[in-house]
Design an enzyme around this catalytic site. Structure first.
Site, short mmCIF file in Angstrom:
data_model
loop_
_atom_site.label_atom_id
_atom_site.label_comp_id
_atom_site.label_asym_id
_atom_site.label_seq_id
_atom_site.Cartn_x
_atom_site.Cartn_y
_atom_site.Cartn_z
N ASP A 1 -2.05 33.78 32.31
CA ASP A 1 -3.46 33.58 32.57
C ASP A 1 -4.30 34.65 31.87
O ASP A 1 -4.07 35.84 32.04
CB ASP A 1 -3.73 33.61 34.08
CG ASP A 1 -5.15 33.22 34.44
OD1 ASP A 1 -5.76 32.47 33.66
OD2 ASP A 1 -5.64 33.66 35.50
N HIS B 1 -5.58 37.60 41.30
CA HIS B 1 -4.82 36.57 42.01
C HIS B 1 -4.25 37.19 43.28
O HIS B 1 -3.51 38.17 43.21
CB HIS B 1 -3.67 36.06 41.14
CG HIS B 1 -4.13 35.51 39.82
ND1 HIS B 1 -3.31 35.45 38.73
CD2 HIS B 1 -5.31 34.98 39.43
CE1 HIS B 1 -3.96 34.93 37.71
NE2 HIS B 1 -5.19 34.64 38.11
N SER C 1 -2.99 40.18 38.38
CA SER C 1 -2.20 39.37 39.32
C SER C 1 -1.23 40.30 40.05
O SER C 1 -1.65 41.32 40.59
CB SER C 1 -1.49 38.24 38.58
OG SER C 1 -0.85 37.37 39.49
#
Length: 366
Positions: free
Chosen positions: A300, A207, A180
């Site tokens: 996540d 992400h 991310s």
């Protein structure tokens, strides 16, 4: 009787850099809609931004890419070499040149990229403006901005971090990587350190703001020896190729080794989610997979990295020192999901050595 006087909360001092006066005014208006943010200055080109940061040291810089004179890439490079502060790239995703250049700026030290918001009359204005404010608040808290230049690869010991891990005989069918905030430079370092004939496909969930994925794929194709694609449903992944999860789709693999895409509900508020990919690898590949969880906010993939390890997979989490934000890997480490904790350049060495050992032993097959 003494009365305690509350100490006012310190605001985040932001610098807005954009060659468009309209854009500077819009971004200033958006940021100052948050009582915790104060725009302490604006700049219309890179040189003005470098000078302002040197003199005033704002808490964060919102940086445009294409500007006359010194552009956002050069300004970011100079700021990070002289007076480093968190830099968020704010770029128009409809301009292919800006999208491609965005990742050079992140390589130079930019933390993350966000889409330049539309005007107040646009139906998505409120949502986009809220995203800008949230990102500025979060990134202003990053105290140290990390970079991973390729020169750090030189002189690394070729030690194999998995020699003490008990392994069953078999092959590695897939490497899955989740990332991310701060992920693109870490991904670039890892992929650049792998041989072009790396004998396993690599699946990546990164992400990233909508519209930037093709630019990420192009940048990785230009700066690493591997072939990078955006994943497609029922695609047969090939060794030495990299597959990025597309916008708004979860990505995984089925028992036959083909890529699957899904519009199932978001996980951890995200689609694509690292958790979906790691769970797919755990269920369909077991010990024949490697899971890598890199820098990023939130959690996540943390639970699912542990699930991968429990099925016999090799698992790696990025270390705190090299992470822009250590949220996701820290969660995985706390849950016992990481066999090894390494910086990106060491992750590349570990993956390369692992593949070489499997190839030499003659038991590597896809």
């Amino acid at each position: 009787m003494e009365l305690s006087v509350p100490i006012p909360e310190r605001k985040i001092n932001a610098l807005v850099v954009d060659d468009s006066e309209v854009a500077r005014q819009l971004l200033t208006h958006i940021l100052e809609g948050d009582p915790k943010i104060c725009v302490v200055g604006t700049a219309k080109d890179g040189q003005a931004a470098v000078d302002f940061v040197t003199e005033r040291r704002p808490d964060i810089v919102l940086m445009d890419i294409n500007m006359p004179g010194m552009d956002g890439f050069e300004a970011t490079r100079r700021i990070m070499e002289t007076s480093p502060v968190p830099i968020v790239i704010c770029s128009g995703v409809l301009n292919p040149n800006e999208v491609a250049t965005t990742f050079r700026v992140m390589e130079a030290g930019g933390l993350t990229c966000i889409e330049k918001p539309p005007g107040p009359e646009h139906p998505e204005y409120a949502e986009k403006a809220a995203t800008v404010r949230q990102m500025v608040r979060l990134m202003a808290e990053v105290k140290v901005v990390r970079r991973w230049p390729a020169s750090r690869m030189a002189g690394l010991a070729a030690a194999d971090p998995f020699t003490t891990e008990k392994r069953s005989k078999g092959s590695i069918r897939f490497v899955g990587i989740g990332a991310s905030t701060g992920g693109p430079p870490a991904l670039q370092t890892i992929l650049a350190g792998l041989p072009k004939d790396f004998p396993a496909p690599i699946l990546i969930v990164q992400h990233i703001a909508r519209g930037f994925l093709s630019g990420l794929a192009d940048w990785l194709n230009q700066t690493t020896p591997l072939q990078v694609h955006i994943g497609g449903h029922s695609m047969r992944p090939l060794p030495g190729h990299v597959y990025l999860a597309p916008d708004d789709f979860h990505m995984g693999v089925n028992t036959g080794g083909f890529i699957t895409l899904s519009t199932a509900a978001a996980e951890n508020g995200l689609r694509p989610a690292v958790s979906y990919m790691f769970r797919s690898l755990a269920e369909n590949c077991g010990a024949e997979a490697v899971g890598v969880l890199l820098t990023g906010m939130g959690r996540d993939g943390a639970v699912e990295l542990k699930q991968m390890r429990d099925t016999g997979a090799l698992t790696i989490a990025q270390d705190r020192e090299s992470s822009v934000v250590h949220g996701m890997p820290a969660e995985a480490i706390a849950r016992g999901g990481a066999v090894q904790i390494l910086p990106p350049e060491r992750i590349a060495v570990a993956l390369s050595n692992l593949v070489q050992r499997k190839t030499a032993s003659g038991d590597f097959s896809l």
